[in-house]
Design an enzyme around this catalytic site. Structure first.
Site, PDB file in Angstrom:
ATOM      1  N   ALA A  67       0.842  -1.200   0.000  1.00 41.21           N
ATOM      2  CA  ALA A  67       0.000   0.000   0.000  1.00 41.21           C
ATOM      3  C   ALA A  67       0.871   1.242   0.000  1.00 41.21           C
ATOM      4  CB  ALA A  67      -0.887  -0.008   1.243  1.00 41.21           C
ATOM      5  N   GLY A 111       0.499  -5.341   0.361  1.00 47.19           N
ATOM      6  CA  GLY A 111      -0.489  -5.391  -0.718  1.00 47.19           C
ATOM      7  C   GLY A 111       0.079  -5.948  -2.012  1.00 47.19           C
ATOM      8  N   GLU A 114      -0.176  -9.582  -1.622  1.00 42.64           N
ATOM      9  CA  GLU A 114      -1.612  -9.890  -1.681  1.00 42.64           C
ATOM     10  C   GLU A 114      -2.126  -9.800  -3.118  1.00 42.64           C
ATOM     11  OE1 GLU A 114      -2.967  -8.571   2.780  1.00 42.64           O
ATOM     12  OE2 GLU A 114      -2.406  -6.979   1.403  1.00 42.64           O
ATOM     13  N   GLU A 134       3.343  -5.749   7.272  1.00 44.72           N
ATOM     14  CA  GLU A 134       2.440  -4.789   7.923  1.00 44.72           C
ATOM     15  C   GLU A 134       2.688  -4.676   9.423  1.00 44.72           C
ATOM     16  OE1 GLU A 134       1.561  -6.998   5.642  1.00 44.72           O
ATOM     17  OE2 GLU A 134       0.093  -6.144   4.238  1.00 44.72           O
TER      18      GLU A 134
HETATM   19  N1  CO8 Z   1       4.524   3.246   0.057  1.00 43.91           N
HETATM   20  C1  CO8 Z   1       4.971   4.474  -0.225  1.00 43.91           C
HETATM   21  N2  CO8 Z   1       6.275   4.776  -0.439  1.00 43.91           N
HETATM   22  C2  CO8 Z   1       7.143   3.741  -0.385  1.00 43.91           C
HETATM   23  C3  CO8 Z   1       6.748   2.430  -0.102  1.00 43.91           C
HETATM   24  C4  CO8 Z   1       5.357   2.192   0.118  1.00 43.91           C
HETATM   25  N3  CO8 Z   1       4.855   0.958   0.379  1.00 43.91           N
HETATM   26  N4  CO8 Z   1       7.835   1.626  -0.103  1.00 43.91           N
HETATM   27  C5  CO8 Z   1       8.892   2.434  -0.366  1.00 43.91           C
HETATM   28  N5  CO8 Z   1       8.477   3.707  -0.538  1.00 43.91           N
HETATM   29  C6  CO8 Z   1       9.293   4.889  -0.857  1.00 43.91           C
HETATM   30  C7  CO8 Z   1      10.239   5.233   0.271  1.00 43.91           C
HETATM   31  O1  CO8 Z   1       9.573   6.000   1.261  1.00 43.91           O
HETATM   32  C8  CO8 Z   1      11.301   6.010  -0.465  1.00 43.91           C
HETATM   33  O2  CO8 Z   1      10.801   7.289  -0.749  1.00 43.91           O
HETATM   34  P1  CO8 Z   1      11.713   8.581  -0.484  1.00 43.91           P
HETATM   35  O3  CO8 Z   1      12.893   8.419  -1.407  1.00 43.91           O
HETATM   36  O4  CO8 Z   1      10.823   9.723  -0.846  1.00 43.91           O
HETATM   37  O5  CO8 Z   1      12.094   8.525   0.952  1.00 43.91           O
HETATM   38  C9  CO8 Z   1      11.380   5.277  -1.811  1.00 43.91           C
HETATM   39  O6  CO8 Z   1      10.128   4.586  -1.962  1.00 43.91           O
HETATM   40  C10 CO8 Z   1      12.506   4.263  -1.851  1.00 43.91           C
HETATM   41  O7  CO8 Z   1      12.345   3.391  -0.743  1.00 43.91           O
HETATM   42  P2  CO8 Z   1      13.599   2.847   0.100  1.00 43.91           P
HETATM   43  O8  CO8 Z   1      14.656   3.904   0.189  1.00 43.91           O
HETATM   44  O9  CO8 Z   1      13.075   2.298   1.378  1.00 43.91           O
HETATM   45  O10 CO8 Z   1      14.102   1.685  -0.875  1.00 43.91           O
HETATM   46  P3  CO8 Z   1      14.976   0.418  -0.480  1.00 43.91           P
HETATM   47  O11 CO8 Z   1      15.386  -0.181  -1.779  1.00 43.91           O
HETATM   48  O12 CO8 Z   1      16.015   0.768   0.506  1.00 43.91           O
HETATM   49  O13 CO8 Z   1      13.960  -0.593   0.266  1.00 43.91           O
HETATM   50  C11 CO8 Z   1      11.867  -1.747   0.532  1.00 43.91           C
HETATM   51  C12 CO8 Z   1      12.916  -1.183  -0.451  1.00 43.91           C
HETATM   52  C13 CO8 Z   1      12.457  -2.923   1.324  1.00 43.91           C
HETATM   53  C14 CO8 Z   1      10.704  -2.252  -0.328  1.00 43.91           C
HETATM   54  C15 CO8 Z   1      11.422  -0.651   1.506  1.00 43.91           C
HETATM   55  O14 CO8 Z   1      11.099   0.525   0.764  1.00 43.91           O
HETATM   56  C16 CO8 Z   1      10.206  -1.007   2.316  1.00 43.91           C
HETATM   57  O15 CO8 Z   1      10.315  -1.741   3.271  1.00 43.91           O
HETATM   58  N6  CO8 Z   1       9.014  -0.474   1.950  1.00 43.91           N
HETATM   59  C17 CO8 Z   1       7.804  -0.639   2.698  1.00 43.91           C
HETATM   60  C18 CO8 Z   1       7.210  -1.986   2.452  1.00 43.91           C
HETATM   61  C19 CO8 Z   1       5.959  -2.182   3.276  1.00 43.91           C
HETATM   62  O16 CO8 Z   1       5.950  -1.999   4.473  1.00 43.91           O
HETATM   63  N7  CO8 Z   1       4.860  -2.618   2.614  1.00 43.91           N
HETATM   64  C20 CO8 Z   1       3.624  -2.854   3.259  1.00 43.91           C
HETATM   65  C21 CO8 Z   1       2.792  -1.631   3.262  1.00 43.91           C
HETATM   66  S1  CO8 Z   1       1.274  -1.857   4.160  1.00 43.91           S
HETATM   67  C22 CO8 Z   1       0.277  -2.720   3.103  1.00 43.91           C
HETATM   68  O17 CO8 Z   1       0.669  -3.083   2.020  1.00 43.91           O
HETATM   69  C23 CO8 Z   1      -1.106  -3.006   3.558  1.00 43.91           C
HETATM   70  C24 CO8 Z   1      -1.851  -3.761   2.484  1.00 43.91           C
HETATM   71  C25 CO8 Z   1      -3.170  -3.169   2.212  1.00 43.91           C
HETATM   72  C26 CO8 Z   1      -3.659  -3.419   0.801  1.00 43.91           C
HETATM   73  C27 CO8 Z   1      -3.344  -2.318  -0.139  1.00 43.91           C
HETATM   74  C28 CO8 Z   1      -4.277  -2.199  -1.248  1.00 43.91           C
HETATM   75  C29 CO8 Z   1      -4.189  -0.918  -2.053  1.00 43.91           C
END
Ligand code: CO8
Length: 260
Positions: A67, A111, A114, A134
């Site tokens: 998400a 997501g 999922e 999450e």
């Molecule tokens: N949402 C928004 N922005 C994101 C997300 C995300 N899920 N993931 C990464 N970004 C952004 C970062 O904030 C960063 O932005 P900025 O440069 O402006 O700070 C940019 O993308 C690059 O990210 P990283 O520097 O963290 O990149 P890395 O290569 O170091 O790491 C990862 C990659 C491991 C994927 C890391 O970014 C991460 O852990 N991301 C979050 C993953 C996460 O927690 N996902 C679950 C989210 S909750 C969810 O999915 C609930 C499901 C509900 C269903 C959704 C239906 C629409």
């Protein structure tokens, strides 16, 4: 939506659509405009009689990293409920009727995992990682992680992934049954497209019926599912393609299905 950078791209060729999640951020956060564009594309595909199967893929970095956490941050309960976050567009993906193959490179998290599990077949590149992180954000998976993951990989591994937030490799996903094959990263799209074409060689009404029947196995008792399957089998006798398929087998030639 940014017209110069549509979040979803689609190419239709030879009965197969390849749909690419292509957000400006290569991690493909599942922002509303991206999911809405995906839903619109899947509806177009369902309505297009020339397309029989679809490959859904992401960037080289991520299928989707979940998400859009930044968009979710300001929501309170009332807003989430009012906007029907997830429910608003997620069920439309589930309702897609034609075969849908997820081709996963890089991260499929939250997501994103999922979304892969909503697809009918998941194939992974060697660098793919699957997880439900999450819990790390203090939230519960919201688009099927607690329901589809245990059905795919069993309770123990699903609990481990959901309760710790740690991800698993493509090889572990294969061993657990979350994906059906792992292929070299540079071969992923070619293999997924080859798989879609081998489905698209068959009769569309039969493909639709098989997808319905397999999905019914997750929703019903065994006896109800078997009855549903048998009625689908009986209904198949009404199809010209059933006559054509059997005749072609007997005449040792390729069938020419008319989707009738
Ligand atoms: N949402 C928004 N922005 C994101 C997300 C995300 N899920 N993931 C990464 N970004 C952004 C970062 O904030 C960063 O932005 P900025 O440069 O402006 O700070 C940019 O993308 C690059 O990210 P990283 O520097 O963290 O990149 P890395 O290569 O170091 O790491 C990862 C990659 C491991 C994927 C890391 O970014 C991460 O852990 N991301 C979050 C993953 C996460 O927690 N996902 C679950 C989210 S909750 C969810 O999915 C609930 C499901 C509900 C269903 C959704 C239906 C629409």
């Amino acid at each position: 939506m940014n017209d110069r950078h549509p979040p979803v791209r689609a190419v239709y060729e030879d009965r197969v659509a390849v749909v690419t999640l292509a957000s400006e951020n290569p991690l493909n956060p599942l922002a509303d405009d991206l999911v809405d564009a995906l839903v619109a594309e899947l509806r177009r595909i369902d309505a297009d009689p020339a397309i029989r199967a679809t490959v859904l893929t992401g960037s080289s970095k991520a299928f989707a990293a979940g998400a859009d956490v930044k968009a979710m941050a300001p929501l309170d309960y009332a807003a989430a409920f009012r906007q029907d976050v997830i429910g608003r567009n997620w069920d439309a993906i589930r309702a897609h009727r034609k075969p849908l193959i997820a081709a996963v490179r890089g991260y499929a998290l939250g997501g994103g995992c999922e979304l892969a599990m909503l697809c009918d077949v998941v194939i992974a590149a060697e660098d793919a990682r699957f997880g439900q992180p999450e819990v790390v954000l203090g939230i519960v998976p919201g688009a099927g992680g607690t329901q589809r993951l245990p059905r795919a990989v069993g309770k123990s591994l699903a609990m481990q992934m959901c309760l710790t937030g740690t991800s698993i490799s493509a090889a572990d996903a294969l061993a657990a049954g979350l994906v059906s094959q792992v292929v070299p990263t540079d071969r992923l799209l070619a293999e997924a497209t080859r798989l879609a074409r081998s489905m698209a060689a068959h009769s569309l009404p039969v493909l639709l019926a098989i997808k319905e029947a397999v999905n019914r196995s997750f929703e019903s008792s065994l006896s109800e599912g078997l009855l549903f399957e048998r009625r689908q089998f009986h209904a198949g006798f009404a199809l010209k393609d059933q006559k054509e398929g059997i005749a072609a087998f007997r005449e040792r030639r390729d069938p020419a299905f008319a989707d009738e």
